[in-house]
Design an enzyme around this catalytic site. Structure first.
Site, PDB file in Angstrom:
ATOM      1  N   TYR A   1      69.518   0.784  52.519  1.00 42.07           N
ATOM      2  CA  TYR A   1      69.369  -0.784  53.680  1.00 42.07           C
ATOM      3  C   TYR A   1      70.484  -0.280  54.290  1.00 42.07           C
ATOM      4  O   TYR A   1      70.685  -0.666  55.835  1.00 42.07           O
ATOM      5  CB  TYR A   1      69.826  -1.988  53.384  1.00 42.07           C
ATOM      6  N   LYS A   2      71.434   0.862  54.418  1.00 46.60           N
ATOM      7  CA  LYS A   2      72.319   1.948  54.937  1.00 46.60           C
ATOM      8  C   LYS A   2      71.570   2.528  55.758  1.00 46.60           C
ATOM      9  O   LYS A   2      70.641   2.368  56.923  1.00 46.60           O
ATOM     10  CB  LYS A   2      73.211   2.346  54.264  1.00 46.60           C
TER      11      LYS A   2
ATOM     12  N   ARG B   1      86.285  -0.558  60.488  1.00 48.82           N
ATOM     13  CA  ARG B   1      84.907   0.290  59.841  1.00 48.82           C
ATOM     14  C   ARG B   1      84.741   0.838  61.047  1.00 48.82           C
ATOM     15  O   ARG B   1      83.728  -0.191  61.546  1.00 48.82           O
ATOM     16  CB  ARG B   1      84.352   0.350  59.178  1.00 48.82           C
TER      17      ARG B   1
ATOM     18  N   PHE C   1      83.662   1.513  45.052  1.00 50.41           N
ATOM     19  CA  PHE C   1      83.335   0.455  45.504  1.00 50.41           C
ATOM     20  C   PHE C   1      83.043  -0.020  44.386  1.00 50.41           C
ATOM     21  O   PHE C   1      83.048   0.084  42.862  1.00 50.41           O
ATOM     22  CB  PHE C   1      81.800   0.583  45.960  1.00 50.41           C
TER      23      PHE C   1
ATOM     24  N   ASP D   1      76.826   8.213  43.381  1.00 51.24           N
ATOM     25  CA  ASP D   1      76.822   7.170  43.936  1.00 51.24           C
ATOM     26  C   ASP D   1      76.784   7.754  45.363  1.00 51.24           C
ATOM     27  O   ASP D   1      77.653   8.146  45.786  1.00 51.24           O
ATOM     28  CB  ASP D   1      77.841   5.685  43.718  1.00 51.24           C
TER      29      ASP D   1
END
Length: 395
Positions: free
Chosen positions: A220-221, A369, A126, A195
């Site tokens: 938050y995912k 996605r 990322f 990560d």
């Protein structure tokens, strides 16, 4: 009703996690973007209102002690710990993922043996992880070595200080082999940093069992903590006595209210703290984690794989041949909890899907996605998403 629709209904009826959907604020939309922002648990607004009106509005400064505000970073860390396979006392919540990546990478170079000057970084990471690692390298006198995760064992050497890897690739959904890669890093005498943003809450991580040194992740995912909810930092217990944070803030001091000019680090995971905790977002996250009570991560993983298998089957059945191809590995051992489909006109296709009530997202130039959050996504959602995707592509 098609055979696939009938199968979806039967699978949903047999799903032991299906009742959890009622714990979330959802509508008729097929929400397949929980790998970017999780859905809102229904009970959270009432809890946040209590924090605002009673804890802040009435108790005010007293809430740091009486309402447990001061200890929230470690308390909430202990709530996350079972989800990622960690014993209590090793996770502290606070700051963003980016800030925690910086802490972890710099601390890893300080934990590494003397004379090592290389930081291996996931070549497909990322972007922020790469930016932060690059800055950390410049500040510490190290050099960055980009490498594909599968090639890490061959790239390790006597100059390797630390290795920063993503557990699941954010574009493709590929799951990397955390146990084997961590073992290879250790065999080379280096320090591992993982990560977990796209794996925690979707599949087993088992940080303690696999001997991970340091890890970071967002909330938050798949943990449904809300937009911008604080991230977390895992520091293995064996490293805590010598964990040297590059951001030694006042709340990580051994006696924070002494206000002394010299810094002395606190014991334990508290060393990962920096400044004053963001209480409103932190307590929102704490309340959101209630949906995990009694939920086993192995059951979540089993459903995740079943959902993504079924979605791929529906895509193969419904979508015109040649219009999409999967960038996500078919092998379960190599798959996270999302499906990435390559599509030539991905951006307008996703826009049309969203207009029809299927919310996913895209990564330019050509990746659609679809994130499958097992706590609230069902098999009928998967079937409907594939069917509407086919309609868009056929139109």
């Amino acid at each position: 009703m098609s055979d696939l629709q009938e199968r979806a209904r039967a699978l949903d009826a047999a799903d032991e996690l299906a009742p959890l959907r009622e714990l979330f604020t959802l509508d008729d939309t097929v929400y397949l973007d929980g790998n970017s922002l999780g859905a809102l648990p229904r009970h959270v607004p009432a809890r946040l209102q209590e924090v605002l009106t009673r804890e802040w509005g009435e108790l005010r400064i007293r809430s740091w002690g009486e309402s447990g505000w001061w200890t929230a970073p470690e308390r909430i860390g202990d709530r996350i710990a079972p989800i990622v396979g960690a014993a209590a006392g090793q996770i502290v919540v606070g700051d963003s993922t980016s800030v925690n990546v910086f802490k972890a990478v710099v601390a890893a170079t300080r934990l590494a043996p003397e004379g090592r000057d290389e930081i291996l970084v996931d070549a497909d990471t990322f972007p922020t992880d790469g930016y932060i690692a690059g800055s950390a390298a410049r500040m510490t006198g190290h050099r960055i070595v980009p490498v594909a995760p599968a090639e890490v064992p061959g790239a390790l050497g006597p100059r390797t200080a630390a290795v920063l890897l993503n557990h699941v690739d954010y574009r493709s959904g590929r799951l990397h082999d955390l146990p084997a890669l961590t073992a290879a890093v250790h065999a080379a005498g280096a320090v591992s940093v993982w990560d977990l943003c796209h794996s925690a809450g979707a599949l087993p991580v088992d940080l303690d069992r696999h001997g991970v040194d340091l890890a970071v992740g967002c909330t938050y995912k798949y943990l449904n903590g809300g937009p911008g909810s604080p991230a977390y930092l895992y520091v293995a217990a064996r490293h805590q006595p010598v964990f040297d944070s590059p951001l030694p803030g006042w709340t990580s001091h051994a006696d924070p209210f002494a206000m002394t000019p010299g810094y002395k680090a606190a014991d334990g995971a508290v060393r990962g703290r920096v400044g004053t905790p963001d209480i409103l977002s932190m307590l929102t996250l704490e309340s959101s984690l209630d949906v995990w009570d009694g939920v086993g991560i192995e059951a979540v993983r089993a459903k995740s794989l079943a959902l993504t298998d079924f979605f791929l089957e529906c895509v193969a059945e419904y979508v015109p041949e040649g219009r999409v191809s999967s960038a996500t590995p078919a092998a379960h051992a190599e798959r996270g909890s999302q499906v990435a489909l390559r599509c030539e006109d991905a951006e307008p296709v996703m826009g049309a899907l969203i207009a029809r009530g299927v919310v996913g997202d895209l990564r330019r130039p050509d990746v659609l996605r679809f994130g499958f959050t097992p706590l609230y996504v069902g098999f009928a959602d998967a079937e409907r998403a594939a069917r509407l995707l086919a309609d868009v592509l056929a139109g």
